[in-house]
Design a protein around this motif. Structure first.
Motif, PDB file in Angstrom:
ATOM      1  N   THR A  82       0.852  -1.183   0.000  1.00 53.38           N
ATOM      2  CA  THR A  82       0.000   0.000   0.000  1.00 53.38           C
ATOM      3  C   THR A  82       0.888   1.234   0.000  1.00 53.38           C
ATOM      4  OG1 THR A  82      -0.111   0.001   2.434  1.00 53.38           O
ATOM      5  CG2 THR A  82      -1.864  -1.152   1.250  1.00 53.38           C
ATOM      6  N   PRO A  83       0.437   2.330  -0.583  1.00 55.99           N
ATOM      7  CA  PRO A  83       1.256   3.545  -0.605  1.00 55.99           C
ATOM      8  C   PRO A  83       1.590   4.014   0.805  1.00 55.99           C
ATOM      9  CG  PRO A  83      -0.588   3.728  -2.138  1.00 55.99           C
ATOM     10  CD  PRO A  83      -0.831   2.493  -1.331  1.00 55.99           C
ATOM     11  N   GLY A  84       2.868   4.328   1.027  1.00 58.41           N
ATOM     12  CA  GLY A  84       3.295   4.851   2.309  1.00 58.41           C
ATOM     13  C   GLY A  84       3.425   3.822   3.405  1.00 58.41           C
ATOM     14  N   GLU A  85       3.356   2.534   3.071  1.00 59.72           N
ATOM     15  CA  GLU A  85       3.399   1.501   4.105  1.00 59.72           C
ATOM     16  C   GLU A  85       4.667   1.586   4.950  1.00 59.72           C
ATOM     17  OE1 GLU A  85       3.070  -3.388   4.563  1.00 59.72           O
ATOM     18  OE2 GLU A  85       3.193  -2.471   2.563  1.00 59.72           O
ATOM     19  N   PHE A  86       5.771   2.006   4.311  1.00 60.95           N
ATOM     20  CA  PHE A  86       7.035   2.054   5.040  1.00 60.95           C
ATOM     21  C   PHE A  86       7.529   3.480   5.254  1.00 60.95           C
ATOM     22  CE2 PHE A  86       6.834  -2.269   3.470  1.00 60.95           C
ATOM     23  CZ  PHE A  86       7.139  -2.975   4.626  1.00 60.95           C
ATOM     24  N   ASN A  87       6.588   4.387   5.419  1.00 60.60           N
ATOM     25  CA  ASN A  87       6.955   5.745   5.811  1.00 60.60           C
ATOM     26  C   ASN A  87       7.477   5.794   7.246  1.00 60.60           C
ATOM     27  OD1 ASN A  87       6.223   6.724   3.327  1.00 60.60           O
ATOM     28  ND2 ASN A  87       4.285   7.610   3.998  1.00 60.60           N
ATOM     29  N   ASN A  88       7.408   4.657   7.936  1.00 60.00           N
ATOM     30  CA  ASN A  88       7.947   4.600   9.296  1.00 60.00           C
ATOM     31  C   ASN A  88       9.463   4.610   9.325  1.00 60.00           C
ATOM     32  OD1 ASN A  88       7.743   1.879   8.120  1.00 60.00           O
ATOM     33  ND2 ASN A  88       8.481   1.131  10.095  1.00 60.00           N
ATOM     34  N   ILE A  89      10.111   4.380   8.171  1.00 62.75           N
ATOM     35  CA  ILE A  89      11.575   4.340   8.092  1.00 62.75           C
ATOM     36  C   ILE A  89      12.080   5.652   7.504  1.00 62.75           C
ATOM     37  CG2 ILE A  89      13.582   3.132   7.177  1.00 62.75           C
ATOM     38  CD1 ILE A  89      11.857   0.639   6.891  1.00 62.75           C
ATOM     39  N   THR A  90      12.906   6.364   8.268  1.00 61.71           N
ATOM     40  CA  THR A  90      13.475   7.628   7.805  1.00 61.71           C
ATOM     41  C   THR A  90      14.991   7.539   7.819  1.00 61.71           C
ATOM     42  OG1 THR A  90      11.604   8.868   8.720  1.00 61.71           O
ATOM     43  CG2 THR A  90      13.588  10.120   8.174  1.00 61.71           C
ATOM     44  N   VAL A  91      15.607   7.849   6.700  1.00 60.57           N
ATOM     45  CA  VAL A  91      17.063   7.908   6.606  1.00 60.57           C
ATOM     46  C   VAL A  91      17.487   9.363   6.717  1.00 60.57           C
ATOM     47  CG1 VAL A  91      19.054   7.551   5.104  1.00 60.57           C
ATOM     48  CG2 VAL A  91      17.262   5.808   5.245  1.00 60.57           C
ATOM     49  N   HIS A  92      18.414   9.643   7.637  1.00 61.06           N
ATOM     50  CA  HIS A  92      18.932  10.999   7.844  1.00 61.06           C
ATOM     51  C   HIS A  92      20.392  11.021   7.367  1.00 61.06           C
ATOM     52  CE1 HIS A  92      15.526  11.978  10.626  1.00 61.06           C
ATOM     53  NE2 HIS A  92      15.615  10.682  10.889  1.00 61.06           N
ATOM     54  N   ILE A  93      20.635  11.643   6.241  1.00 64.78           N
ATOM     55  CA  ILE A  93      21.994  11.773   5.706  1.00 64.78           C
ATOM     56  C   ILE A  93      22.561  13.101   6.196  1.00 64.78           C
ATOM     57  CG2 ILE A  93      23.455  11.831   3.672  1.00 64.78           C
ATOM     58  CD1 ILE A  93      22.108   9.158   4.055  1.00 64.78           C
ATOM     59  N   GLY A  94      23.586  13.034   7.054  1.00 62.08           N
ATOM     60  CA  GLY A  94      24.110  14.232   7.668  1.00 62.08           C
ATOM     61  C   GLY A  94      25.407  14.723   7.042  1.00 62.08           C
ATOM     62  N   GLY A  95      25.896  15.826   7.586  1.00 61.95           N
ATOM     63  CA  GLY A  95      27.141  16.430   7.123  1.00 61.95           C
ATOM     64  C   GLY A  95      27.331  17.787   7.779  1.00 61.95           C
ATOM     65  N   THR A  96      28.449  18.395   7.549  1.00 58.91           N
ATOM     66  CA  THR A  96      28.727  19.695   8.143  1.00 58.91           C
ATOM     67  C   THR A  96      27.812  20.764   7.552  1.00 58.91           C
ATOM     68  OG1 THR A  96      30.438  20.109   6.493  1.00 58.91           O
ATOM     69  CG2 THR A  96      31.138  19.094   8.566  1.00 58.91           C
ATOM     70  N   GLY A  97      27.385  21.692   8.398  1.00 58.54           N
ATOM     71  CA  GLY A  97      26.580  22.821   7.931  1.00 58.54           C
ATOM     72  C   GLY A  97      25.102  22.530   7.785  1.00 58.54           C
ATOM     73  N   GLN A  98      24.635  21.338   8.169  1.00 56.31           N
ATOM     74  CA  GLN A  98      23.220  20.994   8.039  1.00 56.31           C
ATOM     75  C   GLN A  98      22.539  21.108   9.403  1.00 56.31           C
ATOM     76  OE1 GLN A  98      22.463  17.308   5.913  1.00 56.31           O
ATOM     77  NE2 GLN A  98      24.430  17.425   4.867  1.00 56.31           N
ATOM     78  N   TYR A  99      21.541  21.972   9.483  1.00 60.29           N
ATOM     79  CA  TYR A  99      20.834  22.201  10.742  1.00 60.29           C
ATOM     80  C   TYR A  99      19.330  21.988  10.539  1.00 60.29           C
ATOM     81  CZ  TYR A  99      25.055  24.468  12.577  1.00 60.29           C
ATOM     82  OH  TYR A  99      26.340  24.734  13.004  1.00 60.29           O
ATOM     83  N   VAL A 100      18.671  21.572  11.598  1.00 56.44           N
ATOM     84  CA  VAL A 100      17.207  21.528  11.636  1.00 56.44           C
ATOM     85  C   VAL A 100      16.772  22.365  12.830  1.00 56.44           C
ATOM     86  CG1 VAL A 100      15.165  20.090  11.969  1.00 56.44           C
ATOM     87  CG2 VAL A 100      17.055  19.261  10.552  1.00 56.44           C
ATOM     88  N   ASP A 101      15.942  23.369  12.571  1.00 56.27           N
ATOM     89  CA  ASP A 101      15.538  24.310  13.619  1.00 56.27           C
ATOM     90  C   ASP A 101      14.377  23.716  14.417  1.00 56.27           C
ATOM     91  OD1 ASP A 101      15.282  26.531  15.189  1.00 56.27           O
ATOM     92  OD2 ASP A 101      14.407  27.805  13.627  1.00 56.27           O
ATOM     93  N   PHE A 102      14.690  22.791  15.325  1.00 61.44           N
ATOM     94  CA  PHE A 102      13.649  22.087  16.072  1.00 61.44           C
ATOM     95  C   PHE A 102      12.812  23.033  16.926  1.00 61.44           C
ATOM     96  CE2 PHE A 102      16.790  18.584  15.481  1.00 61.44           C
ATOM     97  CZ  PHE A 102      15.959  17.685  14.822  1.00 61.44           C
ATOM     98  N   ASN A 103      13.418  24.083  17.459  1.00 61.56           N
ATOM     99  CA  ASN A 103      12.664  24.978  18.354  1.00 61.56           C
ATOM    100  C   ASN A 103      12.161  26.237  17.645  1.00 61.56           C
ATOM    101  OD1 ASN A 103      15.053  26.345  18.007  1.00 61.56           O
ATOM    102  ND2 ASN A 103      15.689  26.218  20.161  1.00 61.56           N
ATOM    103  N   ASN A 104      12.361  26.301  16.325  1.00 66.46           N
ATOM    104  CA  ASN A 104      11.812  27.391  15.515  1.00 66.46           C
ATOM    105  C   ASN A 104      12.218  28.778  16.011  1.00 66.46           C
ATOM    106  OD1 ASN A 104      10.221  25.675  13.727  1.00 66.46           O
ATOM    107  ND2 ASN A 104       8.860  25.354  15.479  1.00 66.46           N
TER     108      ASN A 104
END
Length: 526
Positions: A259-281
């Motif tokens: 079914t579409p999206g069945e494995f949306n539970n798996i997330t790959v996070h490819i990291g590196g220098t200079g990459q930020y996620v603003d969790f607290n906005n």
């Protein structure tokens, strides 16, 4: 600062506030010894070790498993202690498992084979030993490098066990793939020497060794788990466990989706220098938000930058418990254990099978195909029949009745092999031979075993599941006996032979009780 970082500071402040009171909180660090449920040595079941980190005054804490790296045999719990204690401070009861052959655990290491079961045994022991301290229904797992590979494997071998799992630069394949497997892509000479000792040399054209590596390739079994929230962290330039280990894990699952999206539970996070996620906005790039995980045990900022994706939801219980699909297919890489059934192939690390199962309705089925080279390896299938409690069941292997039982306990089939099909079907009471009919053949089965005072099964004429064969079981047969339509003169066969005098006394006593209650013992006639 991220919300999770603020939460951790709040917990620390609360601990300080409690100090000096009658219920002073204390951070507990202890070593736990527990038994393997699957492996023994000359002294019995293996004694295994795990380090525990928890707060003495906290109850109902989620369980977090933390897994150590690949190399070495000592100091494994110490390697992950700082990471474990950060999770403890966030509110978890933390179990750092020292796999067999490490840190005083009995047994011989096997590089991601049966040793993965040590993780499950550790958590089950914690649940039984600290019932008030833990939330037994909220279990997660995380690991680093080799431990990341262990986490990825555990998520496929115990697909409905962990609410969440995370892997930092873990390996999804020790060496089954000749190009992208860890043996050929990333491992150093010491790693390869250890794999040769534990598994064999994959460079040899040896089908047995190939099968052993295949049974450790979690990226081939990732479609087993569409339930747990899974996060896989790795840098783009990771040299030791390259990103292909986690991208193939995700991609194999997605390719198997029905079914579409069945494995949306798996997330790959490819990291590196200079990459930020603003969790607290707040519009500020903070060190605890940098998506960069160089190989090694993460420091506080690196750990926070990964765990901010899911940890607060895991702690609050908003990530749901996994629930196994009632109908699906599983890749059994050595073994698989679910809440409803388990299958152990060969020695648990030398075979791979495809298992199609169906737990719907009144007939359950399990169909096995051996996917590895050696097709003659067989397994042991265990099925929890509690959902069919009290109902008479017939077990059929490839269409032939092999056992009659009453639902409610655990059913076990050994020698379950390639192309075998097992069904467990609800049958009519009194169908002692499981052929789907209640007829004279079932009476013959009852007669052959009457009287039997103990050890009886449905297959020997025990219709009420009380462990014997007596007059009550005859009455069950009689009540459900179906008179054949052809020829019309056929009646219920009269008891014949030496059993008759014994039976008369049993039936007479039962008949007297029924008459006293205003009932009449029914007897079919021509």
């Amino acid at each position: 600062m991220s919300p999770l970082g603020g939460f951790r500071l709040a917990v620390a402040a609360l601990v300080l506030q409690w100090s000096g009171t009658a219920t002073q909180a204390a951070s507990i660090l202890s070593t736990m010894t527990y038994k393997s449920s699957v492996t023994s040595d000359a002294g019995g079941k293996l004694d295994l070790k795990a380090e525990l980190n928890y707060e003495s005054t906290r109850s109902g804490a989620p369980i977090a498993v933390v897994m150590h790296g690949y190399s070495g045999s000592t100091g494994k719990a110490a390697e992950v202690r700082a990471n474990a204690q950060r999770l403890r401070d966030a509110g978890f009861f933390v179990v750092s498992v020292s796999l067999r052959g490490r840190d005083g655990s009995d047994g011989v290491r096997d590089s991601g084979g049966v040793e993965i079961y040590d993780i499950y045994d550790a958590v089950e022991y914690v649940k039984a030993t600290y019932p008030s301290r833990v939330n037994a229904g909220n279990v997660s797992i995380t690991g680093y490098s080799g431990g990341g590979g262990n986490a990825m494997s555990a998520l496929t071998k115990f697909p409905d066990y962990f609410r969440a799992g995370s892997s930092y630069f873990g390996m999804g394949d020790y060496g089954y793939d000749a190009v992208n497997g860890w043996y050929a892509n990333g491992s150093d000479s010491s790693h390869r020497s250890q794999m040769v000792a534990d598994i064999g040399n994959p460079a040899f054209n040896n089908v047995t060794i190939q099968d052993r590596y295949q049974s450790r390739a979690s990226n081939l079994a990732s479609a087993n788990n569409p339930y747990s929230e899974i996060h896989l962290f790795v840098n783009q330039n990771e040299p030791t466990c390259p990103p292909v280990n986690v991208t193939t894990y995700r991609d194999t699952a997605v390719a198997a989706a029905t079914t579409p999206g069945e494995f949306n539970n798996i997330t790959v996070h490819i990291g590196g220098t200079g990459q930020y996620v603003d969790f607290n906005n707040n519009g500020v790039n903070e060190a605890s938000e940098l998506q960069n995980w160089p190989h090694g045990y993460p420091d506080a900022n690196q750990q926070n930058a990964a765990e901010s994706w899911y940890l607060s939801r895991l702690l609050s219980g908003s990530i749901p418990q996994p629930v196994l699909n009632l109908q699906d297919e599983l890749v059994v890489a050595g073994f698989v254990t679910t809440k409803r059934f388990s299958l152990w192939l060969g020695d648990g690390q030398n075979s791979v099978g495809d298992l199609a199962y169906d737990l719907t309705g009144n007939e359950w089925s399990f169909e096995l195909g051996i996917a590895s080279n050696v097709k003659t390896i067989e397994g042991t299938l265990k099925v929890d029949t509690s959902a069919l409690a009290g109902q008479p069941l017939a077990a059929r292997l490839n269409g032939v009745v092999i056992e009659q039982l009453v639902g409610g306990g655990s059913y076990q089939l050994t020698n379950f092999g390639d192309n075998d099909v097992l069904t467990l079907s609800v049958t009519a009471p009194g169908d002692f031979n499981g052929d789907g009919e209640v007829n004279a053949a079932d009476l013959d089965r009852w007669k052959a075993n009457f009287p039997l005072s103990s050890g009886a099964t449905a297959n020997t004429g025990d219709g009420d599941g009380d462990g014997d064969v007596d007059g009550s079981d005859f009455l069950i047969w009689q009540e459900h006996f179906t008179v054949p339509s052809e020829p019309p003169s056929v009646a219920v066969p009269e008891p014949q032979g030496l059993w008759q005098p014994v039976a008369i006394g049993a039936f007479a006593a039962i008949a007297m009780r029924r008459r006293a209650a205003g009932l009449v013992l029914r007897r079919a006639t021509a």
